[in-house]
Design a protein around this motif. Structure first.
Motif, short mmCIF file in Angstrom:
data_model
loop_
_atom_site.label_atom_id
_atom_site.label_comp_id
_atom_site.label_asym_id
_atom_site.label_seq_id
_atom_site.Cartn_x
_atom_site.Cartn_y
_atom_site.Cartn_z
N SER A 89 0.82 -1.20 0.00
CA SER A 89 0.00 0.00 0.00
C SER A 89 0.85 1.25 0.00
O SER A 89 0.59 2.21 -0.74
CB SER A 89 -0.92 0.00 1.23
OG SER A 89 -1.64 1.21 1.31
N LEU A 94 -8.70 -6.85 -2.87
CA LEU A 94 -7.50 -6.85 -2.03
C LEU A 94 -7.67 -7.85 -0.89
O LEU A 94 -8.71 -7.86 -0.21
CB LEU A 94 -7.26 -5.45 -1.46
CG LEU A 94 -5.88 -5.17 -0.86
CD1 LEU A 94 -4.82 -5.21 -1.95
CD2 LEU A 94 -5.88 -3.79 -0.20
N THR A 99 -7.40 -9.75 2.79
CA THR A 99 -7.63 -9.15 4.12
C THR A 99 -6.35 -8.58 4.70
O THR A 99 -6.34 -7.47 5.24
CB THR A 99 -8.22 -10.22 5.07
OG1 THR A 99 -9.45 -10.70 4.52
CG2 THR A 99 -8.47 -9.62 6.44
N ALA A 120 -5.50 -5.38 2.93
CA ALA A 120 -6.44 -4.31 3.26
C ALA A 120 -6.18 -3.75 4.65
O ALA A 120 -6.24 -2.54 4.87
CB ALA A 120 -7.87 -4.82 3.15
N VAL A 161 -15.39 1.90 3.90
CA VAL A 161 -14.31 1.09 4.46
C VAL A 161 -14.75 0.42 5.75
O VAL A 161 -14.47 -0.77 6.00
CB VAL A 161 -13.07 1.97 4.69
CG1 VAL A 161 -12.04 1.24 5.55
CG2 VAL A 161 -12.45 2.37 3.37
N ARG A 215 -16.58 -2.91 5.42
CA ARG A 215 -15.90 -4.06 4.84
C ARG A 215 -15.55 -5.08 5.92
O ARG A 215 -15.36 -4.75 7.10
CB ARG A 215 -14.62 -3.62 4.12
CG ARG A 215 -14.86 -2.64 2.99
CD ARG A 215 -15.54 -3.32 1.81
NE ARG A 215 -15.64 -2.43 0.66
CZ ARG A 215 -16.71 -1.72 0.34
NH1 ARG A 215 -17.80 -1.83 1.11
NH2 ARG A 215 -16.73 -0.93 -0.70
N PHE A 251 -12.78 -6.78 6.29
CA PHE A 251 -11.40 -6.76 6.77
C PHE A 251 -11.22 -5.84 7.97
O PHE A 251 -10.20 -5.93 8.67
CB PHE A 251 -10.45 -6.32 5.64
CG PHE A 251 -10.48 -4.86 5.34
CD1 PHE A 251 -9.69 -3.95 6.05
CD2 PHE A 251 -11.32 -4.36 4.35
CE1 PHE A 251 -9.71 -2.60 5.76
CE2 PHE A 251 -11.36 -3.00 4.07
CZ PHE A 251 -10.55 -2.13 4.78
#
Length: 485
Positions: free
Chosen positions: A126, A176, A178, A181, A270, A273, A275
């Motif tokens: 990232s 992506l 886990t 992320a 986000v 999600r 993750f």
């Protein structure tokens, strides 16, 4: 620049750093840094004075129990006062109550130690993607050739069209994983961790200028123009720093509603999600409240600028009234001196000519008022009748009944044989006490009295809001097993 000149400049910076509160904090007792790291987090940037003293008192008792050398004559308040004098902490007055918060130097030290003591690496995919995107954006925005920029934009459009076609055909790449992320989310939090320290330094710089203006008002040591010039030059230098650039960029962000909506939408997406479960509760709280916390700190900087402007205005206007009185006295003295001067010719008895007297040829020119032509305005409507029954008060959550909650803790411990969880205590309360303020009081009581907290397990508590709806709070398992100190 010659290497020796570079070394000399670096040495000057190092000397300045050694005299700063950040260096002193790094050289302080390890338990001091440990306590500040545990007390102040991104989710809790401020702590009330009473809660801070209580938490420090409990920690000092633990240090004495394990044999850590301490000053026996000092209590928690003495250590807190010393940390404020050393520049580790600030103690501002917020909403009528004193609070403790780390200074800009302390915030940077705590962020550095947080990253230094972590087991993971700061270099992940990232961060590499962020680096690549940033350098490409820099190259694009600084390219003077319009055709080259057009070609780059067309290439990006083509790449996005390919991704759209892949999504439409069902052959899109996998999302992506886990682990990636979670690492990307933590990279975002790391980038945001430095913003509070920048805002603190910006706010402290403005407050320093405010202090300088007020001191010059009291001392009247310099001319007004010189003082205002100093403030304007100080503000220019402050805005040219990295912290000033950060604050200016965030102010532009606040003035753009579209970018704020995009930011909030992205954060909400986000947080929904799967993750996100890999993040800690503190990290999730920081991410959810990131924009609100930054707006609060930016508001403090704007408030400091407002106070600076008020002080400048008072400083410039403070002597104007006195100066006007002196001027009027001087003018009157001059008039009397001129009138009594023997050099003037004696006055004659001739009446003066009225150069500006109006001349009327008819009575119509006088514009005589006829009362019969006056039309009275219509009467105003009668005000509405308002009684005490029309008064509506905004519902508010009642305060915690501390005596009733303390009695409930004692009763639950007695019934359960000396140990009772917070959920058991809350379940035994009457309906009028089943609100969020009761939960806050029980959590604060457990925290300041050293009760057992199991962060690996959770229990749910249902409480009632002011609108009558029911919500559920998930808390770590807190067991009341000790008498409050």
């Amino acid at each position: 620049m010659h290497p020796s000149e570079t070394a000399a400049a670096t040495w000057a910076d190092q000397q300045e750093f050694r005299s700063s509160p950040a260096w002193k904090l790094l050289s302080a007792a390890p338990w001091t840094v440990a306590f500040l790291r545990s007390e102040f987090t991104q989710a809790r940037p401020r702590v009330t004075l009473e809660a801070f003293h209580a938490s420090l008192h409990s920690f000092l008792r633990h240090l004495k129990a394990v044999g850590t050398p301490l000053n026996d004559a000092w209590q928690a308040q003495h250590y807190a006062d010393a940390w404020v004098r050393a520049g580790y902490l600030a103690r501002p007055l917020i909403d009528g109550s004193f609070v403790y918060e780390p200074t800009a130097h302390t915030a940077r030290v705590l962020t550095f130690l947080e990253g230094f003591s972590g087991s993971g690496t700061n270099l992940n995919s990232s961060r590499l993607n962020t680096l690549l995107t940033s350098i490409e954006s820099l190259a694009h925005e600084t390219d003077p050739d319009p055709q080259a920029r057009i070609r780059q934009l067309e290439a990006e459009i083509a790449e996005r069209r390919e991704r759209i076609e892949a999504l439409e055909s069902g052959t899109s790449p996998a999302v992506l994983p886990t682990e990636g992320a979670v690492a990307a989310a933590r990279s975002v939090l790391d980038l945001a961790a430095n913003l509070p320290a920048d805002f603190k330094r910006m706010r402290d710089g403005v407050r320093q200028m405010l202090h300088q203006v007020r001191r010059e008002i009291m001392e009247a040591s310099v001319a007004k123009g010189v003082a205002v010039g100093r403030v304007l030059e100080g503000d220019r230098q402050l805005r040219s720093t990295a912290e000033g650039e950060t604050f200016r960029g965030f102010t532009e962000f606040l003035n753009d509603p579209a970018r704020q909506r995009r930011f909030r939408h992205a954060v909400n997406e986000v947080l929904e999600r799967d993750f996100v479960d890999g993040l800690s509760a503190q990290e999730r709280h920081t991410l959810a409240n990131l924009l609100r916390e930054l707006r609060r700190q930016a508001g403090e900087v704007h408030s400091s600028y407002g106070k600076l402007s008020e002080s400048l205005h008072a400083y410039v206007q403070s002597d104007e009234f006195r100066d006007s009185i002196l001027l009027r006295k001087a003018v009157r003295t001059a008039e009397l001196a001129v009138a009594g001067s023997s050099a003037l010719a004696a006055r004659t008895a001739v009446a003066p000519v009225r150069l500006y007297a109006p001349a009327f040829s008819t009575l119509a020119g006088l514009g005589i008022f006829n009362p019969q032509e006056h039309l009275a305005p219509p009467k105003l409507a009668a005000p509405p009748d308002v009684s005490s029954a029309d008064i509506r008060r905004t519902p508010a959550t009642p305060k915690a009944d501390t005596a009733r909650l303390d009695a409930a803790v004692s009763a639950a411990r007695l019934t359960a044989g000396g140990r009772a969880t917070l959920g058991t205590v809350f379940a035994e309360l009457e309906p009028e006490h089943l609100h969020v303020n009761s939960i806050r009081y029980l959590v604060e009581t457990a925290r300041t009295s050293g009760q057992d907290v199991d962060t690996t397990a959770f229990e749910s508590l249902e409480f009632t809001q002011v609108d009558g709806s029911t919500r559920t709070a998930y808390l770590p398992v807190i067991t009341f097993a000790k008498d409050p100190a």
